[in-house]
Design a protein around this motif. Sequence first.
Motif, short mmCIF file in Angstrom:
data_model
loop_
_atom_site.label_atom_id
_atom_site.label_comp_id
_atom_site.label_asym_id
_atom_site.label_seq_id
_atom_site.Cartn_x
_atom_site.Cartn_y
_atom_site.Cartn_z
N GLY A 178 -9.35 64.94 108.62
CA GLY A 178 -10.44 65.40 107.47
C GLY A 178 -9.29 66.84 107.32
O GLY A 178 -9.83 67.89 107.15
N VAL A 179 -7.71 67.37 107.53
CA VAL A 179 -7.14 68.14 107.06
C VAL A 179 -7.40 67.76 105.70
O VAL A 179 -7.19 69.61 105.32
CB VAL A 179 -5.53 67.76 107.32
N GLN A 180 -7.13 66.72 104.85
CA GLN A 180 -7.19 67.03 103.56
C GLN A 180 -7.52 65.74 102.84
O GLN A 180 -7.13 64.56 103.66
CB GLN A 180 -5.26 66.74 103.00
N ALA A 181 -8.17 65.66 101.94
CA ALA A 181 -8.94 64.48 101.49
C ALA A 181 -8.20 63.75 100.40
O ALA A 181 -8.51 62.74 99.67
CB ALA A 181 -10.09 65.16 100.84
N SER A 182 -7.44 64.48 100.16
CA SER A 182 -6.34 63.66 98.44
C SER A 182 -4.83 64.55 98.87
O SER A 182 -4.96 65.11 99.11
CB SER A 182 -6.77 64.68 96.75
N PHE A 183 -4.29 63.93 97.56
CA PHE A 183 -2.90 64.15 97.34
C PHE A 183 -2.58 64.12 95.70
O PHE A 183 -2.61 63.17 95.30
CB PHE A 183 -1.91 63.68 98.65
N ASN A 184 -2.23 64.99 95.62
CA ASN A 184 -1.74 65.07 94.23
C ASN A 184 0.13 64.26 93.83
O ASN A 184 0.49 63.83 95.17
CB ASN A 184 -0.89 66.24 94.12
N HIS A 185 0.59 63.66 92.73
CA HIS A 185 1.70 63.08 92.61
C HIS A 185 2.90 63.42 92.92
O HIS A 185 3.68 62.95 93.47
CB HIS A 185 1.89 62.92 90.82
N GLU A 186 3.31 65.23 93.28
CA GLU A 186 4.20 65.78 93.64
C GLU A 186 4.66 65.08 95.22
O GLU A 186 5.29 64.30 96.04
CB GLU A 186 4.38 67.13 93.96
N GLU A 187 3.20 65.12 96.17
CA GLU A 187 2.75 65.09 97.51
C GLU A 187 3.80 63.23 97.86
O GLU A 187 3.95 62.72 98.48
CB GLU A 187 1.57 65.36 97.96
N ARG A 188 2.78 62.53 96.72
CA ARG A 188 2.87 61.02 97.03
C ARG A 188 4.52 60.65 96.93
O ARG A 188 4.57 60.04 97.15
CB ARG A 188 1.77 60.15 95.38
N ASP A 189 5.20 61.09 95.37
CA ASP A 189 6.90 60.76 95.37
C ASP A 189 7.16 61.03 96.37
O ASP A 189 8.34 60.19 96.34
CB ASP A 189 6.56 61.45 94.27
#
Length: 209
Positions: A178-189
Motif C-alpha cells: 500500500g505504499v504506492q497505488a499507481s505508476f506513471n509511464h516513466e516509472e514503468r519504462d
Amino acid sequence: MTALTDVIKRGRKFDQVLEGAKTVFLRDGFEGASVDDIAREAGVSKATLYSYFPDKRLLFAKIAEIECLRQAEIAEHVVDFASPPRAVLTEVGNRVLSFVTSDFGIAIFKICVSENSRFPAIGRQFYESGPALARERLSTYLQVACDRGDLEIDDIPFAAEQFLELNKSFVFPRLLCGVQASFNHEERDKVVNGAVDMFLARYGARSEG
C-alpha cells in the motif's frame, strides 16, 4: 486433494455466470463481491450459481485461469519470434508489468496467498495457468534466440523465470504494502528497460547491443 475440475460443474449458463462474476470482481474486488451481486449481474438464480461454483473462491480461480490463458494467447500472437531479444523482451516485460499492476492481477495474488492454507488448489491452478505458462512461452522464444546466436543461456527455464520476476521489481512490493497505488509511464519504462538491460548484460551474446 480434490482438483478444481472435480468440483466445478458445467451447464447451459456456465459462461453467463463467468461473465457476470468477472464484471463484479473487477468492480468490487474479491472481498467486496457478494454472491447476490454476482447472480444478479449474471442474470441467474443463486441456486444456479451454486450449482456451478459451490464456493466463491472457485469462481474467482476459474476466471483467473481464463484471463491468464487469454493474455498468454494474445502475447503469443503479438510476439514475433524473428525479432531481436531486446524488442521481444521489452514487449513481454510491458505485458507482465501491466498484468501485475492491474486490479485483477493484484486480486489474484492476494486471494492465492490468503486462501493457500485452506484451499491450496487455487494457488496451484493460478500458477499453472499464469507464471508457469508465461515461463514456458518465454522459454520457447529464448531457445530460438539462443539457436540463432542472439543469446547464450545454459538454463533457459530458469532464465525465463528470472526475467519475469525482474519486471516486478520496485513495483510489486509497493503495491502489496500500500505504499504506492499507481505508476506513471516513466516509472514503468524504468522497470522494464532495467529488466531488459540486466537480462541482456547476463545472457546477451557479444553481438547483442
